[in-house]
Design a protein around this motif. Sequence first.
Motif, PDB file in Angstrom:
ATOM      1  N   GLY A 298       4.579   6.836  15.139  1.00  0.00           N
ATOM      2  CA  GLY A 298       4.419   5.449  15.560  1.00  0.00           C
ATOM      3  C   GLY A 298       4.712   4.456  14.449  1.00  0.00           C
ATOM      4  N   HIS A 299       5.387   4.904  13.410  1.00  0.00           N
ATOM      5  CA  HIS A 299       5.503   4.085  12.202  1.00  0.00           C
ATOM      6  C   HIS A 299       6.937   4.112  11.644  1.00  0.00           C
ATOM      7  CE1 HIS A 299       3.581   3.181   7.998  1.00  0.00           C
ATOM      8  NE2 HIS A 299       4.760   2.633   8.148  1.00  0.00           N
ATOM      9  N   GLY A 300       7.381   5.214  11.090  1.00  0.00           N
ATOM     10  CA  GLY A 300       8.750   5.206  10.573  1.00  0.00           C
ATOM     11  C   GLY A 300       9.072   6.376   9.672  1.00  0.00           C
TER      12      GLY A 300
ATOM     13  N   ALA B 128       0.833  -1.207   0.000  1.00  0.00           N
ATOM     14  CA  ALA B 128       0.000   0.000   0.000  1.00  0.00           C
ATOM     15  C   ALA B 128       0.868   1.257   0.000  1.00  0.00           C
ATOM     16  CB  ALA B 128      -0.913  -0.021   1.216  1.00  0.00           C
ATOM     17  N   GLU B 129       2.015   1.179   0.674  1.00  0.00           N
ATOM     18  CA  GLU B 129       2.856   2.372   0.811  1.00  0.00           C
ATOM     19  C   GLU B 129       3.627   2.718  -0.462  1.00  0.00           C
ATOM     20  OE1 GLU B 129       4.845   3.177   4.596  1.00  0.00           O
ATOM     21  OE2 GLU B 129       3.840   1.388   5.326  1.00  0.00           O
ATOM     22  N   THR B 130       3.477   1.897  -1.490  1.00  0.00           N
ATOM     23  CA  THR B 130       4.090   2.225  -2.779  1.00  0.00           C
ATOM     24  C   THR B 130       3.683   3.628  -3.228  1.00  0.00           C
ATOM     25  OG1 THR B 130       4.184  -0.093  -3.425  1.00  0.00           O
ATOM     26  CG2 THR B 130       4.153   1.507  -5.216  1.00  0.00           C
TER      27      THR B 130
ATOM     28  N   LEU C 111      13.729   5.338   0.554  1.00  0.00           N
ATOM     29  CA  LEU C 111      13.835   4.307   1.594  1.00  0.00           C
ATOM     30  C   LEU C 111      12.816   4.581   2.685  1.00  0.00           C
ATOM     31  CD1 LEU C 111      17.733   4.382   1.970  1.00  0.00           C
ATOM     32  CD2 LEU C 111      16.377   2.713   0.696  1.00  0.00           C
ATOM     33  N   HIS C 112      12.211   3.508   3.174  1.00  0.00           N
ATOM     34  CA  HIS C 112      11.254   3.625   4.282  1.00  0.00           C
ATOM     35  C   HIS C 112      11.586   2.556   5.311  1.00  0.00           C
ATOM     36  CE1 HIS C 112       7.694   3.719   6.681  1.00  0.00           C
ATOM     37  NE2 HIS C 112       7.224   2.586   6.202  1.00  0.00           N
ATOM     38  N   GLY C 113      11.846   2.978   6.551  1.00  0.00           N
ATOM     39  CA  GLY C 113      12.161   2.026   7.609  1.00  0.00           C
ATOM     40  C   GLY C 113      11.369   2.306   8.866  1.00  0.00           C
ATOM     41  N   HIS C 114      11.374   1.341   9.784  1.00  0.00           N
ATOM     42  CA  HIS C 114      10.630   1.431  11.049  1.00  0.00           C
ATOM     43  C   HIS C 114      11.626   1.277  12.196  1.00  0.00           C
ATOM     44  CE1 HIS C 114       6.570  -0.362   9.322  1.00  0.00           C
ATOM     45  NE2 HIS C 114       7.102   0.527   8.496  1.00  0.00           N
ATOM     46  N   SER C 115      12.423   2.268  12.488  1.00  0.00           N
ATOM     47  CA  SER C 115      13.410   2.136  13.560  1.00  0.00           C
ATOM     48  C   SER C 115      12.771   2.404  14.924  1.00  0.00           C
ATOM     49  CB  SER C 115      14.550   3.137  13.344  1.00  0.00           C
ATOM     50  OG  SER C 115      14.051   4.451  13.507  1.00  0.00           O
TER      51      SER C 115
HETATM   52 ZN    ZN Z   1       5.742   1.294   6.839  1.00  0.00          ZN
END
Ligand code: ZN
Length: 207
Positions: free
Chosen positions: A172-174, A80-82, A99-103
């Motif tokens: 709460g996500h990234g 979905a996040e595309t 780039l998408h990350g969840h640190s």
């Molecule tokens: Zn995400």
Amino acid sequence: MTDNATTDFVRGAQDIVHAGQRMDARGWVPATAGNISCRLPDGRIAITRSGCHKGFLTEADVITVDLAGQPHQPQNKPSAETLLHCQVYRLLPDVGAVLHGHSVASTVLSMTEPSPALTLQDYEVQKVFEGQTTHDASVRVPLFANDQDIARLAREVEPHFADMPAGYIIRGHGVYVWGKNMAAALARLEGLEFLLACVLERRKLGI
Ligand SMILES: [Zn+2]
């Protein structure tokens, strides 16, 4: 596909696989979290497919979509996040990788910061962000409320693109970070995550 298009896809997919390994090694993409993409020379967007672990990617986990997020092969299901990746490519023509990350740091700080942005100031590493030449300035990283309606989230983010040199954070996500190519995007992500970790440590110390 022409031979060139195939070669370009393989190169892009390799960049994505390596970026996934690096992000996983740093603990920024737990479980199947995160997405990684790059723009191919013919304008297609190569991106990780939905639901795969970024530390164990293969070329088969990379699909291509157009700028509207539609897959070139209908059986390929994009995450979905595309849409958030495609938004960056659409609005910033010079961007070559997203780039998408969840640190931990981005998750915790974005859930505890009451103001609409985190402000980074006095850190030497700020110079990794575009247009930043000194530690003696502040970099604003906007925070947006998480939303499972990605099109609505994209509309919230869109007006801020002119002033997001370090990317942005979904609460709460990234993080979402980009660069002119994969190396530049990774450097920016590494810089941002370093700074977020510093902010978190200082808050734990109460300073
Ligand atoms: Zn995400």
